[in-house]
Write a protein that holds these residues in place. Structure first.
Motif, PDB file in Angstrom:
ATOM      1  N   MET A  56      34.124  53.257  40.110  1.00  0.00           N
ATOM      2  CA  MET A  56      35.585  53.208  40.094  1.00  0.00           C
ATOM      3  C   MET A  56      36.126  52.994  41.511  1.00  0.00           C
ATOM      4  N   LYS A  57      35.488  53.627  42.464  1.00  0.00           N
ATOM      5  CA  LYS A  57      35.916  53.477  43.860  1.00  0.00           C
ATOM      6  C   LYS A  57      35.701  52.043  44.336  1.00  0.00           C
ATOM      7  N   GLN A  58      34.603  51.436  43.969  1.00  0.00           N
ATOM      8  CA  GLN A  58      34.277  50.095  44.446  1.00  0.00           C
ATOM      9  C   GLN A  58      35.061  49.016  43.710  1.00  0.00           C
ATOM     10  N   ALA A  59      35.296  49.210  42.407  1.00  0.00           N
ATOM     11  CA  ALA A  59      35.894  48.150  41.589  1.00  0.00           C
ATOM     12  C   ALA A  59      37.403  48.260  41.470  1.00  0.00           C
ATOM     13  N   GLY A  60      37.957  49.457  41.689  1.00  0.00           N
ATOM     14  CA  GLY A  60      39.334  49.731  41.307  1.00  0.00           C
ATOM     15  C   GLY A  60      39.297  50.414  39.955  1.00  0.00           C
ATOM     16  N   PHE A  61      40.135  51.414  39.766  1.00  0.00           N
ATOM     17  CA  PHE A  61      40.009  52.258  38.572  1.00  0.00           C
ATOM     18  C   PHE A  61      40.180  51.487  37.255  1.00  0.00           C
ATOM     19  N   PRO A  62      41.264  50.716  37.059  1.00  0.00           N
ATOM     20  CA  PRO A  62      41.415  50.006  35.778  1.00  0.00           C
ATOM     21  C   PRO A  62      40.297  48.993  35.530  1.00  0.00           C
ATOM     22  N   LEU A  63      39.995  48.164  36.541  1.00  0.00           N
ATOM     23  CA  LEU A  63      38.930  47.178  36.373  1.00  0.00           C
ATOM     24  C   LEU A  63      37.590  47.873  36.180  1.00  0.00           C
ATOM     25  N   GLY A  64      37.386  48.989  36.859  1.00  0.00           N
ATOM     26  CA  GLY A  64      36.129  49.714  36.723  1.00  0.00           C
ATOM     27  C   GLY A  64      35.876  50.172  35.302  1.00  0.00           C
ATOM     28  N   ILE A  65      36.916  50.664  34.616  1.00  0.00           N
ATOM     29  CA  ILE A  65      36.772  51.079  33.221  1.00  0.00           C
ATOM     30  C   ILE A  65      36.397  49.885  32.343  1.00  0.00           C
ATOM     31  N   LEU A  66      37.071  48.751  32.559  1.00  0.00           N
ATOM     32  CA  LEU A  66      36.765  47.544  31.778  1.00  0.00           C
ATOM     33  C   LEU A  66      35.333  47.073  32.030  1.00  0.00           C
ATOM     34  N   LEU A  67      34.912  47.095  33.290  1.00  0.00           N
ATOM     35  CA  LEU A  67      33.550  46.679  33.619  1.00  0.00           C
ATOM     36  C   LEU A  67      32.517  47.610  32.991  1.00  0.00           C
ATOM     37  N   LEU A  68      32.838  48.898  32.914  1.00  0.00           N
ATOM     38  CA  LEU A  68      31.920  49.855  32.319  1.00  0.00           C
ATOM     39  C   LEU A  68      31.687  49.529  30.841  1.00  0.00           C
TER      40      LEU A  68
END
Length: 406
Positions: free
Chosen positions: A1-13
């Motif tokens: 989440m820190k590296q990707a940005g929180f919203p994008l990080g959730i989508l990437l997960l």
């Protein structure tokens, strides 16, 4: 989440979990199409000896580096646990990370890794899963009680950040189990592709929600200050987190043998024709664990280990090789959904691998290994003992700290 940005990080997960689910089933389908029962034999039959050697290197390196990361985690977390024992000198060599790594290796990971049948680890895996749930509860509790008192970084809620590809590498590291999928598949009673598919769907759904809860609670608590090892963010005088650290250390120790099984199988297949005598079984196991232990004593920053292992080893094992094998073996038309998805995964996997490696080297994560975070110091915060149900902030951050950390 820190590296990707929180919203994008959730989508990437969610995306990485879907790709993992798809490729795990694709891998077993490839084995059924080729009449093979190991990842190495599948690639050997599909791409010949060069492919076999490449896969063997990747299949060895990923679990081997994972073993190193598990040692780092065990040393970091358990050393902080033992420092909280009343009357124990924090500088005592017997509670240092080096001694703990050596002790846990000799006492737990080596004996468990000496089993020949992976099914013997079933009860151990169940214990590890239970402890993971317990740890998640602790992280969620601290998100509620500690999170409001930690200052948020300026870019905490941006949609996307430049290091999103590195985040994919870390997520790939978290989800990959392709290297031991055939071992687990063969341990099933009456293994079939249909039964495997149901097992994978259920496992991935559970795993992705556990990961989302961990990532969300951890990031909401610490935002831009989040470390590669989340427990490095918590203050050492937090008794509840100390218990969580103990559970976390036990969990990774119990997970370690699963990775050792794969490294040993790769060595057995490449150098011993697939079978190890009792003596060589012990010798190979001891040698692999010894080297992994020595390397882990020299490295103490977890973030870079996760990123490099993710982009260099996990990404080709998840995205590239299962898709390439299936495309070559399957006689389905090109418009078949499995083939379309395989064609999509190949270039994406290659891009993540190349750009992720470059970014991991040029933009490494900050690592504050062994250091207390700024909000743990009395000058900034005074935290009550965590035997109480909440944490009280008794002083405000100084003007200096606000200017430095925001």
């Amino acid at each position: 989440m820190k590296q990707a940005g929180f919203p994008l990080g959730i989508l990437l997960l969610f995306w990485v979990s879907y790709v993992t689910d798809f490729s795990l089933i694709l891998l077993i389908k490839g084995g059924a199409l080729s009449g093979t029962d190991t990842y190495q034999s599948l690639v050997n039959k599909t791409f010949g000896f060069p492919g076999y050697i490449l896969l063997s290197v990747l299949q060895f390196l990923y679990p081997f580096i994972a073993m190193i990361s598990y040692n780092i985690i065990a040393g970091d977390t358990l050393s902080k646990v033992f420092q909280r024992i009343p009357g124990v000198d924090p500088e005592n060599v017997f509670i240092g990370r080096h001694f703990i790594i050596g002790l846990s290796t000799v006492t737990f990971t080596l004996p468990l890794s000496l089993y020949r049948n992976i099914a013997k680890l079933g009860k151990v895996s169940l214990i590890s899963t239970g402890l993971t749930t317990l740890i998640l509860g602790i992280v969620m509790a601290r998100a509620i009680s500690l999170g409001p008192h930690i200052p948020k970084t300026e870019d905490a809620w941006v949609f996307a950040k430049p290091n999103a590809i590195q985040a994919v590498g870390v997520m790939s590291f978290a989800f990959i189990c392709h290297h031991n999928s055939f071992l687990v598949y063969s341990s099933l009673e009456e293994p079939t592709v249909a039964k495997w598919s149901r097992l994978i769907h259920m496992s991935i759904v559970i795993s992705v929600f556990i990961c989302i809860f961990f990532a969300t609670c951890g990031y909401l608590t610490f935002t831009g200050f989040t470390q590669g090892d989340l427990f490095e963010n918590y203050c050492r005088n937090d008794d509840l987190v100390t218990f969580g650290r103990f559970c976390y250390g036990v969990t990774v120790i119990l997970t370690y043998p699963m990775e050792c099984f794969v490294t040993r199988e790769v060595i057995a297949n490449v150098f011993f024709g697939g079978n190890l005598s009792s003596v060589f079984h012990i010798v190979v196991t001891v040698m692999v664990i010894t080297v992994a232990t020595l390397v882990s004593l020299l490295i103490d920053c977890l973030g870079i280990v996760l990123e490099l292992n993710g982009v260099l080893c996990a990404t080709p094992l998840i995205f590239i090789i299962p898709s390439a094998c299936y495309l070559k073996l399957s006689e389905e038309p090109r418009t078949h959904s499995d083939k379309i998805m395989s064609y999509v995964m190949l270039p994406i996997g290659a891009a993540v691998m190349v750009f992720g490696f470059v970014m991991a080297i040029t933009n490494p994560q900050d690592c504050t290994h062994g250091q207390e975070m700024f909000y743990c110091f009395p000058d900034n915060f005074s935290l009550t003992n965590t035997s109480e149900s909440h944490i009280q902030q008794t002083t405000q951050l100084s003007i200096l700290n606000i200017s430095i950390f925001q």
